[in-house]
Design a protein around this motif. Structure first.
Motif, mmCIF file in Angstrom:
data_model
loop_
_atom_site.group_PDB
_atom_site.id
_atom_site.type_symbol
_atom_site.label_atom_id
_atom_site.label_comp_id
_atom_site.label_asym_id
_atom_site.label_seq_id
_atom_site.Cartn_x
_atom_site.Cartn_y
_atom_site.Cartn_z
ATOM 1 N N LEU A 135 -60.638 -10.385 -23.404
ATOM 2 C CA LEU A 135 -61.240 -11.110 -22.289
ATOM 3 C C LEU A 135 -60.288 -11.186 -21.099
ATOM 4 N N GLU A 136 -59.041 -11.469 -21.377
ATOM 5 C CA GLU A 136 -58.048 -11.561 -20.307
ATOM 6 C C GLU A 136 -57.918 -10.227 -19.571
ATOM 7 N N LEU A 137 -57.815 -9.155 -20.318
ATOM 8 C CA LEU A 137 -57.646 -7.842 -19.703
ATOM 9 C C LEU A 137 -58.865 -7.474 -18.866
ATOM 10 N N ASP A 138 -60.055 -7.708 -19.409
ATOM 11 C CA ASP A 138 -61.275 -7.366 -18.689
ATOM 12 C C ASP A 138 -61.423 -8.229 -17.432
ATOM 13 N N PHE A 139 -61.024 -9.485 -17.534
ATOM 14 C CA PHE A 139 -61.115 -10.387 -16.393
ATOM 15 C C PHE A 139 -60.166 -9.953 -15.281
ATOM 16 N N LEU A 140 -58.955 -9.562 -15.653
ATOM 17 C CA LEU A 140 -57.981 -9.110 -14.664
ATOM 18 C C LEU A 140 -58.462 -7.861 -13.934
ATOM 19 N N PHE A 141 -59.006 -6.914 -14.692
ATOM 20 C CA PHE A 141 -59.542 -5.716 -14.055
ATOM 21 C C PHE A 141 -60.758 -6.050 -13.205
ATOM 22 N N GLY A 142 -61.559 -7.003 -13.678
ATOM 23 C CA GLY A 142 -62.727 -7.412 -12.906
ATOM 24 C C GLY A 142 -62.356 -8.039 -11.583
ATOM 25 N N LEU A 143 -61.199 -8.701 -11.556
ATOM 26 C CA LEU A 143 -60.691 -9.292 -10.313
ATOM 27 C C LEU A 143 -59.940 -8.282 -9.459
ATOM 28 N N GLY A 144 -59.731 -7.095 -10.002
ATOM 29 C CA GLY A 144 -58.892 -6.134 -9.310
ATOM 30 C C GLY A 144 -57.464 -6.633 -9.231
ATOM 31 N N PHE A 145 -57.070 -7.467 -10.192
ATOM 32 C CA PHE A 145 -55.743 -8.086 -10.234
ATOM 33 C C PHE A 145 -55.436 -8.886 -8.971
ATOM 34 N N GLU A 146 -56.475 -9.354 -8.301
ATOM 35 C CA GLU A 146 -56.306 -10.176 -7.097
ATOM 36 C C GLU A 146 -56.158 -11.636 -7.515
ATOM 37 N N LEU A 147 -54.956 -12.018 -7.882
ATOM 38 C CA LEU A 147 -54.716 -13.349 -8.421
ATOM 39 C C LEU A 147 -54.163 -14.328 -7.398
ATOM 40 N N ASN A 148 -53.592 -13.834 -6.337
ATOM 41 C CA ASN A 148 -52.984 -14.736 -5.369
ATOM 42 C C ASN A 148 -54.032 -15.595 -4.673
ATOM 43 N N VAL A 149 -53.751 -16.878 -4.606
ATOM 44 C CA VAL A 149 -54.612 -17.822 -3.899
ATOM 45 C C VAL A 149 -53.757 -18.511 -2.849
ATOM 46 N N THR A 150 -54.015 -18.228 -1.605
ATOM 47 C CA THR A 150 -53.221 -18.799 -0.525
ATOM 48 C C THR A 150 -53.493 -20.295 -0.399
ATOM 49 N N PRO A 151 -52.565 -21.037 0.183
ATOM 50 C CA PRO A 151 -52.807 -22.479 0.407
ATOM 51 C C PRO A 151 -54.087 -22.732 1.200
ATOM 52 N N ASN A 152 -54.378 -21.881 2.179
ATOM 53 C CA ASN A 152 -55.590 -22.061 2.972
ATOM 54 C C ASN A 152 -56.844 -21.906 2.115
ATOM 55 N N THR A 153 -56.818 -20.896 1.247
ATOM 56 C CA THR A 153 -57.971 -20.674 0.375
ATOM 57 C C THR A 153 -58.129 -21.828 -0.608
ATOM 58 N N PHE A 154 -57.035 -22.232 -1.212
ATOM 59 C CA PHE A 154 -57.087 -23.348 -2.162
ATOM 60 C C PHE A 154 -57.634 -24.604 -1.485
ATOM 61 N N ASN A 155 -57.101 -24.922 -0.318
ATOM 62 C CA ASN A 155 -57.537 -26.126 0.383
ATOM 63 C C ASN A 155 -58.999 -26.051 0.795
ATOM 64 N N ALA A 156 -59.453 -24.854 1.166
ATOM 65 C CA ALA A 156 -60.855 -24.700 1.560
ATOM 66 C C ALA A 156 -61.779 -24.963 0.379
ATOM 67 N N TYR A 157 -61.448 -24.386 -0.771
ATOM 68 C CA TYR A 157 -62.275 -24.598 -1.963
ATOM 69 C C TYR A 157 -62.238 -26.068 -2.399
ATOM 70 N N PHE A 158 -61.042 -26.635 -2.446
ATOM 71 C CA PHE A 158 -60.917 -28.008 -2.922
ATOM 72 C C PHE A 158 -61.564 -28.982 -1.954
ATOM 73 N N SER A 159 -61.400 -28.752 -0.657
ATOM 74 C CA SER A 159 -62.005 -29.637 0.338
ATOM 75 C C SER A 159 -63.519 -29.610 0.237
ATOM 76 N N TYR A 160 -64.055 -28.428 -0.002
ATOM 77 C CA TYR A 160 -65.512 -28.323 -0.132
ATOM 78 C C TYR A 160 -65.985 -29.048 -1.392
ATOM 79 N N LEU A 161 -65.256 -28.881 -2.483
ATOM 80 C CA LEU A 161 -65.605 -29.578 -3.717
ATOM 81 C C LEU A 161 -65.515 -31.094 -3.524
ATOM 82 N N GLN A 162 -64.477 -31.527 -2.842
ATOM 83 C CA GLN A 162 -64.315 -32.950 -2.561
ATOM 84 C C GLN A 162 -65.504 -33.484 -1.777
ATOM 85 N N LYS A 163 -65.880 -32.771 -0.755
ATOM 86 C CA LYS A 163 -66.995 -33.199 0.095
ATOM 87 C C LYS A 163 -68.274 -33.311 -0.722
#
Length: 204
Positions: A135-163
């Motif tokens: 599952l881990e391997l398939d998930f990583l390939f499914g993401l294209g190994f795009e694991l980095n989450v910038t502070p701006n992206t994190f804050n945008a997702y969390f702020s929306y969830l908060q709202k």
């Protein structure tokens, strides 16, 4: 993030994410039945629906994984990326549990200095270590190994969830060309205001 250390905030976040994923899964289940659309079966697809609810499963992960609270926001980001990169694998009731345990584990490995190994997460998720590895391997390939989450992206997702949690209103589902409902955010680094405007245009 300090706010996530508050037990009441995490409790609401777990409940809200569970509700969101349950509605997404049910919507995609219905779409598949109504349109008779064929979906690619992946390693995330179970032979039957798990008897444990999504909320109970996510609460179990939160209780035993002992990862930082931010991991659950990042896991949400990963699930969103996955659904956009893999449109032939929509979240449904047959794969949502495996996607959850995998996304949280990958998030913990990316964020936390200390984290449990795959064998431990397999026990938490109720699957074998061998399956957890696949599952881990398939998930990583499914993401294209795009694991980095910038502070701006994190804050945008969390702020929306908060709202949304504050307003006690469910997140909208968007209609994509394949007529499948997916988690709303696209992983755009633009301003949160632009994302909200985009949501309003696409919301059902």
């Amino acid at each position: 993030m300090a706010e996530l250390e508050n037990p009441s905030v995490m409790s609401k976040l777990i409940a809200f994410l569970s509700s969101l994923l349950e509605r997404v899964a049910e919507s995609n289940d219905l779409t598949r039945r109504v349109t008779s659309q064929s979906e690619r079966v992946s390693v995330f697809h179970g032979l039957s629906r798990p008897t444990i609810t999504i909320e109970s499963y996510l609460e179990r992960i939160f209780k035993y994984a002992n990862c930082s609270p931010s991991c659950f926001v990042v896991a949400y980001v990963y699930l969103d990326r996955f659904t956009h990169r893999q449109p032939s694998l929509p979240i449904n009731s047959f794969n949502v549990h495996r996607l959850l345990i995998t996304s949280v584990m990958v998030a913990a490995k990316f964020l936390d200095d200390l984290y449990y190994n795959n064998a431990y997460y397999a026990k938490v998720g109720g699957i074998s270590t061998k399956e957890m590895n696949f599952l881990e391997l398939d998930f990583l390939f499914g993401l294209g190994f795009e694991l980095n989450v910038t502070p701006n992206t994190f804050n945008a997702y969390f702020s929306y969830l908060q709202k949304e949690m504050t307003l006690l209103q469910p997140l909208s589902l968007v209609v994509v060309p394949s007529s499948r409902s997916v988690i709303t955010f696209n992983d755009d680094e633009a301003s949160h205001q632009k994302q909200q405007q985009h949501q309003q245009q696409l919301a059902v």
